[in-house]
Design a protein around this motif. Structure first.
Motif, PDB file in Angstrom:
ATOM      1  N   MET A  61       0.826  -1.204   0.000  1.00 50.09           N
ATOM      2  CA  MET A  61       0.000   0.000   0.000  1.00 50.09           C
ATOM      3  C   MET A  61       0.858   1.251   0.000  1.00 50.09           C
ATOM      4  SD  MET A  61      -2.994   1.257  -0.160  1.00 50.09           S
ATOM      5  CE  MET A  61      -4.030  -0.181   0.143  1.00 50.09           C
ATOM      6  N   ILE A  62       1.958   1.231   0.768  1.00 47.57           N
ATOM      7  CA  ILE A  62       2.855   2.381   0.824  1.00 47.57           C
ATOM      8  C   ILE A  62       3.413   2.682  -0.563  1.00 47.57           C
ATOM      9  CG2 ILE A  62       5.083   3.208   1.698  1.00 47.57           C
ATOM     10  CD1 ILE A  62       4.465   1.499   4.257  1.00 47.57           C
ATOM     11  N   ARG A  63       3.867   1.646  -1.258  1.00 47.31           N
ATOM     12  CA  ARG A  63       4.577   1.848  -2.523  1.00 47.31           C
ATOM     13  C   ARG A  63       3.663   2.358  -3.637  1.00 47.31           C
ATOM     14  NH1 ARG A  63       7.898  -2.728  -0.709  1.00 47.31           N
ATOM     15  NH2 ARG A  63      10.037  -1.958  -0.490  1.00 47.31           N
ATOM     16  N   ARG A  64       2.389   2.008  -3.589  1.00 51.19           N
ATOM     17  CA  ARG A  64       1.537   2.430  -4.698  1.00 51.19           C
ATOM     18  C   ARG A  64       0.737   3.705  -4.423  1.00 51.19           C
ATOM     19  NH1 ARG A  64      -1.756  -2.584  -3.730  1.00 51.19           N
ATOM     20  NH2 ARG A  64      -3.671  -1.984  -2.648  1.00 51.19           N
ATOM     21  N   THR A  65       0.810   4.202  -3.187  1.00 52.14           N
ATOM     22  CA  THR A  65      -0.040   5.341  -2.831  1.00 52.14           C
ATOM     23  C   THR A  65       0.321   6.614  -3.580  1.00 52.14           C
ATOM     24  OG1 THR A  65      -0.547   4.456  -0.647  1.00 52.14           O
ATOM     25  CG2 THR A  65      -0.753   6.836  -0.930  1.00 52.14           C
ATOM     26  N   LYS A  66       1.594   6.942  -3.645  1.00 53.84           N
ATOM     27  CA  LYS A  66       1.959   8.226  -4.254  1.00 53.84           C
ATOM     28  C   LYS A  66       1.755   8.260  -5.766  1.00 53.84           C
ATOM     29  CE  LYS A  66       4.712  11.167  -1.347  1.00 53.84           C
ATOM     30  NZ  LYS A  66       5.929  11.983  -1.245  1.00 53.84           N
ATOM     31  N   GLN A  67       1.407   7.139  -6.351  1.00 56.90           N
ATOM     32  CA  GLN A  67       1.060   7.143  -7.771  1.00 56.90           C
ATOM     33  C   GLN A  67      -0.211   7.960  -7.997  1.00 56.90           C
ATOM     34  OE1 GLN A  67       0.813   3.064  -9.071  1.00 56.90           O
ATOM     35  NE2 GLN A  67       2.855   2.561  -8.309  1.00 56.90           N
TER      36      GLN A  67
END
Length: 439
Positions: A61-67
């Motif tokens: 979830m962390i890795r895809r949030t800033k997309q």
């Protein structure tokens, strides 16, 4: 310009409560709350680490949030952040890291970051924390029941569990503060509250009282609160005195989630659980005698280190003997820093998968049998919402946590109605509103 905040909550009901409290912090500062899949100025991920899968979901979830918005502020907080801050800090997209003991200052920290744009890991140690962190929730948008967090931390140190390291030692909210928030929730229109904590049975023990039963007695007096539902409890709580006292409180829901973990005594010893299967069964019998119709639900782990086929079969037999209304089945996963991490006899993944499948199948059968036993009976249901968006079909819960579906020509969300149960489908009760409530 008004800024927006989106919050993603992973894990337990305690996390859900804390996320609601954080949302209110931002609302008071003029932020507006938006869905997590929408563009926002601030994203907050309240993480979980109870299993290896929980930690992995948190990282994903962390890795895809800033997309969704590369310029947004990304805050990671909660149990995974507390136990593995260096792993979170290694993810370049993360701006701020908070643990489990400082959620009360989340909005302050974010507003400071908006001025300085300085990355920070603000995870503090829990050893020195001996006071309950006061958070406050006054409303739960679109819900019929409200969570009330009354306790944090755990002293048990079960051999598989990372939670004492993520949450610290037991700390209880004052009885006065609990009652005051419950009254506010009642005034906001909530008729059911759910008490949550990391180890709810420990409420008040670190200070010699008042204890959980004392809190329940006070909450039971509050006008407007019709139901008090309890979160996960230990079977050792249910001695004769506690069971009789709780049976005398009219608003306590007949639904008790008693953590089991294993139905085999040898496995329970390795887990460092502080009861036997005989103790557990005795607690269930006390509850069922004092509160007929009570639903007993639980958590069960399969594949704990050293679990033999015979031990697993003992668990299957015990689960069937108790006749649980429902259960959450999960596979053991290694948690770094726990005693079980270094135990011999780690069970192969395919064996854990097979045992999980067998146990889930048994639990499904028991759940359907429990619900079917109510066919032909009338029950009181607190309706919550339309069922899967189907027009005129509403779902709600009985006090013993059966999900009931019934048709209505008007929106009955947030209302109590008497329902005649006519059938069961996949663990759901199918019913009809009684005549006085049909229109």
């Amino acid at each position: 310009m008004t800024k927006s905040v989106a919050i993603c909550t992973l894990g337990c009901k305690v996390n859900a409560y804390e996320s609601e409290a954080v949302a209110e912090q931002f609302a008071k500062r003029g932020f507006f709350l938006t869905d997590f899949d929408q563009a926002a100025d601030v994203y907050i991920i309240n993480t979980c680490t109870v299993t290896h899968l929980s930690s992995r979901k948190s990282r994903q979830m962390i890795r895809r949030t800033k997309q969704l918005n590369p310029n947004a502020v990304l805050v990671v907080m909660g149990c995974y952040a507390q136990t593995a801050p260096e792993e979170v800090a290694a993810i370049s997209e993360v701006d701020l890291i908070l643990g489990t003991g400082d959620k009360g200052r989340t909005a302050d920290v974010v507003e400071e970051f908006l001025l300085t744009r300085k990355r920070a890991c603000l995870v503090s140690g829990l050893d020195e924390k001996d006071e309950f962190e006061e958070l406050c929730v006054t409303s739960y948008e679109g819900r019929s029941r409200a969570f009330l967090k009354v306790q944090d931390g755990c002293n048990n140190f079960c051999s598989y569990c990372i939670i004492p390291y993520a949450r610290g030692r037991i700390r209880s909210r004052s009885l006065e503060s609990c009652v005051a928030e419950a009254k506010r929730l009642s005034q906001s229109g909530f008729s059911e509250i759910v008490l949550v904590g990391i180890h709810l049975a420990s409420y008040g023990k670190e200070r010699g009282g008042p204890y959980l039963i004392d809190l329940l007695a006070e909450l039971n007096k509050i006008d407007g609160i019709a139901r008090i539902r309890l979160g996960s409890l230990e079977p050792t709580l249910f001695d004769d005195t506690f069971t009789q006292q709780i049976a005398g409180l009219s608003k306590i829901c007949r639904h008790f989630h008693l953590s089991l973990q294993s139905g085999c005594d040898e496995t329970l010893i390795r887990m460092n659980r502080h009861y036997s299967t005989a103790d557990y069964e005795a607690a269930v019998l006390k509850i069922r005698r004092a509160l007929p119709g009570a639903a007993i639900t639980t958590d069960i782990m399969v594949g704990f280190p050293g679990e033999t086929e015979e031990e697993f079969l003992n668990t299957l037999a015990f689960v069937e003997k108790i006749g649980f209304a429902d259960a959450h089945v999960f596979k053991y996963s290694v948690r770094k820093g726990t005693k079980a991490e270094k135990m011999d006899g780690q069970v192969a993944p395919e064996v854990k998968e097979d045992r999980s499948r067998q146990l889930i199948g048994l639990v499904k059968t028991l759940n359907q049998q429990f619900v079917a036993s109510y066919i032909g009976k009338t029950v009181s249901v607190l309706f919550e919402q339309e069922h899967k968006g189907i027009p005129n079909l509403y779902e709600g819960k009985t006090d013993n946590y059966i999900t009931v579906l019934a048709k209505s020509q008007r929106d009955v969300s947030g209302e109590f109605h008497t329902v005649a149960i006519t059938g069961e489908k996949d663990g759901l009760a199918i019913g009809e509103l009684t005549e006085e409530h049909k229109n």
